[in-house]
Every structure is written in structure tokens, then in C-alpha cells.
Design an enzyme around this catalytic site. Structure first.
Site, PDB file in Angstrom:
ATOM      1  N   SER A 165      -0.105   0.358  -3.893  1.00 41.58           N
ATOM      2  CA  SER A 165       1.291   0.690  -3.558  1.00 41.58           C
ATOM      3  C   SER A 165       1.938  -0.263  -2.258  1.00 41.58           C
ATOM      4  O   SER A 165       1.890  -1.196  -2.460  1.00 41.58           O
ATOM      5  CB  SER A 165       1.356   2.206  -3.425  1.00 41.58           C
ATOM      6  OG  SER A 165       1.060   2.867  -4.515  1.00 41.58           O
ATOM      7  N   CYS A 194      -1.782   5.131  -3.926  1.00 41.34           N
ATOM      8  CA  CYS A 194      -2.131   5.650  -4.854  1.00 41.34           C
ATOM      9  C   CYS A 194      -3.794   5.810  -5.098  1.00 41.34           C
ATOM     10  O   CYS A 194      -4.415   5.435  -4.193  1.00 41.34           O
ATOM     11  CB  CYS A 194      -1.597   5.047  -6.328  1.00 41.34           C
ATOM     12  SG  CYS A 194      -1.649   3.373  -6.465  1.00 41.34           S
ATOM     13  N   SER A 207       3.481  -3.741  -9.082  1.00 46.17           N
ATOM     14  CA  SER A 207       4.059  -3.103  -7.857  1.00 46.17           C
ATOM     15  C   SER A 207       5.136  -4.008  -7.465  1.00 46.17           C
ATOM     16  O   SER A 207       5.123  -5.437  -7.574  1.00 46.17           O
ATOM     17  CB  SER A 207       3.202  -3.191  -6.832  1.00 46.17           C
ATOM     18  OG  SER A 207       2.216  -1.898  -6.879  1.00 46.17           O
ATOM     19  N   HIS A 244       6.048   1.303  -8.791  1.00 46.29           N
ATOM     20  CA  HIS A 244       4.654   1.202  -9.244  1.00 46.29           C
ATOM     21  C   HIS A 244       4.411   1.677 -10.438  1.00 46.29           C
ATOM     22  O   HIS A 244       4.923   2.580 -10.776  1.00 46.29           O
ATOM     23  CB  HIS A 244       3.669   1.933  -8.057  1.00 46.29           C
ATOM     24  CG  HIS A 244       4.134   1.419  -6.653  1.00 46.29           C
ATOM     25  ND1 HIS A 244       3.685   0.200  -5.947  1.00 46.29           N
ATOM     26  CD2 HIS A 244       4.930   1.957  -5.752  1.00 46.29           C
ATOM     27  CE1 HIS A 244       4.059  -0.062  -4.865  1.00 46.29           C
ATOM     28  NE2 HIS A 244       4.929   1.097  -4.677  1.00 46.29           N
TER      29      HIS A 244
END
Length: 338
Positions: free
Chosen positions: A65, A79, A236, A249
Site C-alpha cells: 500500500s 494491506c 498500486s 490499490h
């Protein structure tokens, strides 16, 4: 990675500090040595894969992330099975060496797809709150934790804390925060986030291609985009637009596909236009939208009307007030076919 699949839902931490006023030319947290940031991220269990910045803030795309560093504010989203809350104490300590004092904290996350795979203290929201309570300085005396959307299978977990003298951050500059979570992405569109085998591209160059092909660049054409494509799949992006950030994301695997979009906006019309563009990129079967703004501003109005033409109907709506955040409104939507 979880045994059953990758956890796309992010944990989000925002810390605000006082001191070294950026209006007076102070650089605050941006003076932190990169090696110190790297050490914090190592404890969280992620790394920097790409970065960009401007005169207002620094933006880092992470292996899990994003990270945004302003003079007196830092935002980390991670994440997977990362240990995000382990960053709180070292960041507060590092800031103290720069003459900064923590004055506000906000932690949010959705409902994990694979909750049993999460490490302590992310095993339950109760454990997360207890961990924050124990690791935040005593001056943050105004605290509140709540789980929103209790009637829905998709819930929004919110914890905020601030000191008595902290000014209300959200909405103070006319901006408000939007966090969008999407699951069960359209299978055809999700394939755009898989890389071709042996494509000969770097993560950066493949990321640029995905940004263009998927339509993500059109969400905010004014933003300087820093993007990255993972191998064999995943994507991302951080966007930098003046003092405003945005981030996307994507976990595209079938069975646990997920995408998120977060940004700050100045007005509701701009937000609703951006929301429609994002939903068209992914065509999710399930969608949640969380807005955080100054008390009295009803920026959430119009969301249901904006996504209805895209085949989504409202399932639930909840609102609450939080110290240091203002009004949080959490709405969930589902595709009509469900």
C-alpha cells in the site's frame, strides 16, 4: 500472505503533530532520515517500491500500500498481514526528536476477508483499540472507538484520539477524506491488473501501462502519478496534486478480488464525479464509501444517486461523530444482480 488468499483490505493510520509550523516554513516530519522511515516500515513488514514528492509532502508506494509524509501529518495504509500499529510508538519517538508532539490519531479499516490470518494486535478490533490505548501518549485524552454498519456484513472500524487543545483537523482546510473499498471486481476488468508472463518490464513501467489502460489516470488528470505493477499481479498508485493525495490499490485474483481508492476533496461535486470514474474502472459487486468531514457538512449526500446508474443500490448507512475527525458516514452498496 494468508493461506486462502491475499488480504486486500487495508489498515489505515493517520498521526497528526503540533510544532514546526509548515506555514512558517517548517519541514517537520519531512526532515526524518529515510533510513529511520525504512526501519519503521521493516517493523510493519513492508518496504518502499517507488516514491515521488513535491513542495507540500512526500509520497511512497509500498510493497503493501502507501505512505504519505507531510510536515505535521503522516498517513500509512498497509494491506496483507502487516503489523501496522507497530509503527505508532517509533513514529511518535522520531517526531519528538524533531520537536513535534502528537496531537491526533485516527485508525480505520474495513472488515477483513481473512480475519484469522491477521497477526496480533490486528486479530480483533478490541485488541487493536487496547494496543492503541496503551501506546498513545497520555495527552491524547479524548478518545472514541466504534464499529459502524452493524447491520451489514461489511463494517467500518474507527478509532480516534486527540488532546484537549488539538484543532479539528478534518475540514479545517476545506477538504474532506473519502475511503472507498470494492470487492468482487468485474472479472474482465480485473484481468487488466495481471502482468503478461516475461513481459520484460519493470514494476514502474508496467504500472504506467496499467494506469493508462484501465482508465485510472482519468480519475484526476491534474495529479502527478507514481504507480507500480506487481508480478504476477496487483497494482498500486499514489497521486500528488498540490497538497492533496490520492491512492489506488488492487488485488485482482478471482475469489478474493479487492480494490480501494482514497482521496481528499474540496467539494462534493468533484468527489461524486471521481466516485463514478472509480466504480467504472472496477465494476464491483460490493462497494463501501466512508466520508470523513467537519461536523455539519453533508458530503455523503448524493452517493447513492451517483452509483445507482452503475448498477449499485444502497444496502446500509451509518453516521457517527468522532474527536479529531468530525462526522464519519459509512455507506454500503451491492450490485442489483445480487
Amino acid at each position: 500472505m494468508a493461506v486462502s488468499g491475499f488480504e486486500g483490505f487495508e489498515k489505515r493510520l493517520e498521526l497528526r503533530f503540533s510544532g514546526d509550523d509548515p506555514a512558517a516554513g517548517g519541514h517537520g516530519l519531512r526532515r526524518l532520515e529515510f533510513c529511520k522511515l525504512e526501519k519503521v516500515l521493516h517493523a510493519v513488514q513492508c518496504t518502499v517500491v517507488s516514491a515521488v514528492g513535491n513542495t507540500r509532502f512526500d509520497s511512497y508506494v509500498l510493497s503493501e500500500s502507501s505512505l504519505f509524509v507531510y510536515p505535521t501529518r503522516i498517513i500509512i495504509k498497509t494491506c496483507g498481514t502487516t503489523h501496522l500499529l507497530k509503527s505508532v510508538r517509533p513514529l511518535v519517538d522520531h517526531a519528538a526528536t524533531l520537536g513535534l508532539t502528537l496531537c491526533g490519531c485516527r485508525y480505520t479499516r474495513g472488515t477483513f476477508i481473512f480475519p484469522d490470518a491477521q497477526p496480533y494486535p490486528h486479530t480483533t478490533f478490541k485488541e487493536e483499540v487496547l494496543y492503541l490505548e496503551e501506546n498513545l501518549p497520555k495527552n491524547l485524552s479524548l478518545r472514541k472507538a466504534a464499529v459502524m454498519g452493524s447491520k451489514s456484513c461489511y463494517k467500518w472500524h474507527v478509532f480516534t484520539a486527540c488532546d484537549d487543545d488539538a484543532p479539528a483537523e478534518e475540514g479545517g482546510d476545506g477538504l474532506f477524506t473519502v475511503e472507498i473499498c470494492m470487492t468482487e471486481l468485474d472479472r474482465v476488468l480485473a484481468k487488466n491488473f495481471f502482468r503478461r508472463f516475461n513481459d520484460g518490464k519493470t514494476g514502474d513501467s508496467a504500472g504506467v501501462e496499467m494506469t493508462d489502460v484501465t482508465g485510472i489516470r482519468s480519475v484526476n488528470r491534474n495529479a502527478l502519478i507514481c504507480d507500480y505493477a506487481f508480478d504476477p499481479c496487483g497494482y498500486s498508485m499514489n497521486g500528488v496534486d498540490g497538497g492533496r493525495y490520492s491512492t489506488v490499490h488492487v488485488t485482482p485474483e478471482d475469489g478474493f478480488s479487492y480494490a480501494s481508492f482514497e482521496s481528499v476533496y474540496a467539494n462534493r461535486e468533484e468527489f461524486l464525479e471521481g466516485l463514478q470514474k472509480v466504480v467504472k474502472v472496477f465494476r464491483p459487486a460490493a462497494l463501501s464509501v466512508s466520508t470523513t468531514c467537519a461536523a455539519g457538512r453533508e458530503v455523503w449526500r448524493g452517493v447513492a444517486k451517483a452509483v445507482e446508474p452503475l448498477g449499485l443500490r444502497v444496502r446500509s448507512r451509518a453516521a457517527d461523530e468522532f474527536p479529531d475527525a468530525g462526522t464519519v458516514v459509512f455507506q454500503t452498496f451491492a450490485a442489483r444482480r445480487k
